[in-house]
Design an enzyme around this catalytic site. Sequence first.
Site, mmCIF file in Angstrom:
data_model
loop_
_atom_site.group_PDB
_atom_site.id
_atom_site.type_symbol
_atom_site.label_atom_id
_atom_site.label_comp_id
_atom_site.label_asym_id
_atom_site.label_seq_id
_atom_site.Cartn_x
_atom_site.Cartn_y
_atom_site.Cartn_z
ATOM 1 N N GLU B 151 0.847 -1.198 0.000
ATOM 2 C CA GLU B 151 0.000 0.000 0.000
ATOM 3 C C GLU B 151 0.883 1.250 0.000
ATOM 4 O O GLU B 151 1.771 1.370 0.842
ATOM 5 C CB GLU B 151 -0.836 -0.087 1.278
ATOM 6 C CG GLU B 151 -1.757 1.034 1.578
ATOM 7 C CD GLU B 151 -2.532 0.718 2.863
ATOM 8 O OE1 GLU B 151 -3.083 -0.388 2.984
ATOM 9 O OE2 GLU B 151 -2.557 1.580 3.753
ATOM 10 N N HIS B 153 0.920 4.722 1.015
ATOM 11 C CA HIS B 153 0.070 5.355 2.023
ATOM 12 C C HIS B 153 0.836 6.496 2.667
ATOM 13 O O HIS B 153 2.044 6.372 2.937
ATOM 14 C CB HIS B 153 -0.278 4.279 3.076
ATOM 15 C CG HIS B 153 -1.279 4.672 4.098
ATOM 16 N ND1 HIS B 153 -1.007 5.594 5.086
ATOM 17 C CD2 HIS B 153 -2.558 4.262 4.309
ATOM 18 C CE1 HIS B 153 -2.075 5.741 5.853
ATOM 19 N NE2 HIS B 153 -3.031 4.944 5.410
ATOM 20 N N GLU B 267 -12.660 4.064 1.658
ATOM 21 C CA GLU B 267 -12.055 3.835 2.961
ATOM 22 C C GLU B 267 -12.257 5.104 3.778
ATOM 23 O O GLU B 267 -11.443 6.027 3.734
ATOM 24 C CB GLU B 267 -10.562 3.492 2.799
ATOM 25 C CG GLU B 267 -10.016 2.774 3.998
ATOM 26 C CD GLU B 267 -8.530 2.477 3.900
ATOM 27 O OE1 GLU B 267 -8.181 1.314 3.652
ATOM 28 O OE2 GLU B 267 -7.727 3.398 4.075
#
Lengths: 134, 300
Positions: B151, B153, B267
């Site tokens: 990910e 992020h 999300e």
Amino acid sequence: MYEFQLIQSTGFRNHGPEGARDGVEVRLRLPNYRGMRLSLLDGIDVTLDGEFFSHEVTSLILGGTVYDLAAMRDATTVRWAMGEHASVLVPKPGGLLPGIHHVKVAALVRSPYFPPHLQPLPVHGERLATIVLP
Amino acid sequence: MEDRFKYGVSLYSFTEDFGSVMSIEEGFDHIADTGATGIEILGETHVTGYPTPDKAWLDRWFGLLDRTGLEPTNMCSWVDTKLRLGQSLSVDEGAAELVRDLTLAHQLGFKFLRPKFGVISADLVPDPIWAPAVERVLDLAHKLDIVICPEIHSPTPINHPVVHGYIDFIERTGTKNFALLIDTGIFQDRPLKSWVHEVPEGDSDHAKLINGMKVNPEELVGIAPYIAFIQAKFHHIDDNLHDENIPWEKVIPVLKRIGYTGYLSSEYEGVREPWVAIDQVRRQHVLLRRLEAACDAVPA
């Protein structure tokens, strides 16, 4: 289902034989958004009505087993699952009197994906909670 | 339409609800009612009995997929390199964690697995076991038809040695079973108003996390071939359907231009209160669908 707050109302109780209480149980929901192996928990600090109990003296009751800090650190295959309760066992001879008490906890959680200097991070809970039975 | 995004929702969005005021059944229903086609989960959060759910739970899972018509998209997992104090996981142990989660993800019908590796530095460089551990399980991932997605992020931007390392790995191995997952939190360009993150005040990354990384969405162009999945991270959409933090009006046109047709998996990560996320996710789906329709209406 959990109560929303980290510190649960139900399960806040004295520990040990009636008349010879040796501690207090503080029931918690999982102090994390994911289930975790118990070795990622570095103990739990508890403050009862202003009296502080370090994570080095409290222990955790999970699935019927009591883990002190050393046992917790070794518990790499034990999982505290989402949805499962556990209780912090606070060594307080005599326990607490029935009534409303101020309870504070800091669960020290290690998240390996956080920067090293932020491990562990305390997950805090604080509330008034009620002891029903002496 | 073949060239459209697919819309999904991560059950992570309902973190403040799940387990206290929301069951998995209710989570499925809230997601399905947005018109989404995909559901994303966190293995350790949403699978009762993780990593080996019993038959009753598996029946429940497949029953919910049938009833709602949702397809499993991405399962999030962790490789807890610091499971022990003072001794990091070995490559063998890291690979075993990946095998555990690939096996479960496959059993539940997922096509993507996001493992979060432990890190070794303040700027979140993953433990170097990640590469040999992943390399060991590439054949299994291929056999199970799962793409392993690290990910990207906040606070790691797109142009960063960590991302370059992932791309080098893909090029070196030639694998189709390892690709990038983009968390749209990296595009956040305005400060969060009401959000208490785990990272304490005064930490070097605190400002980045509160004020946003402000990565230019145009940077997606350079990594387009490597993007497999998008977590549509957001924090607050106001009553006028305006996202207060993520510049979707800049992100969506770039995703259309690079021909992305994978999932936008909501999300929500806003205020830490129950009963907020359900409608926030619905708002995001309206906002994203409107922007996509506006792009589609303009000839390329």
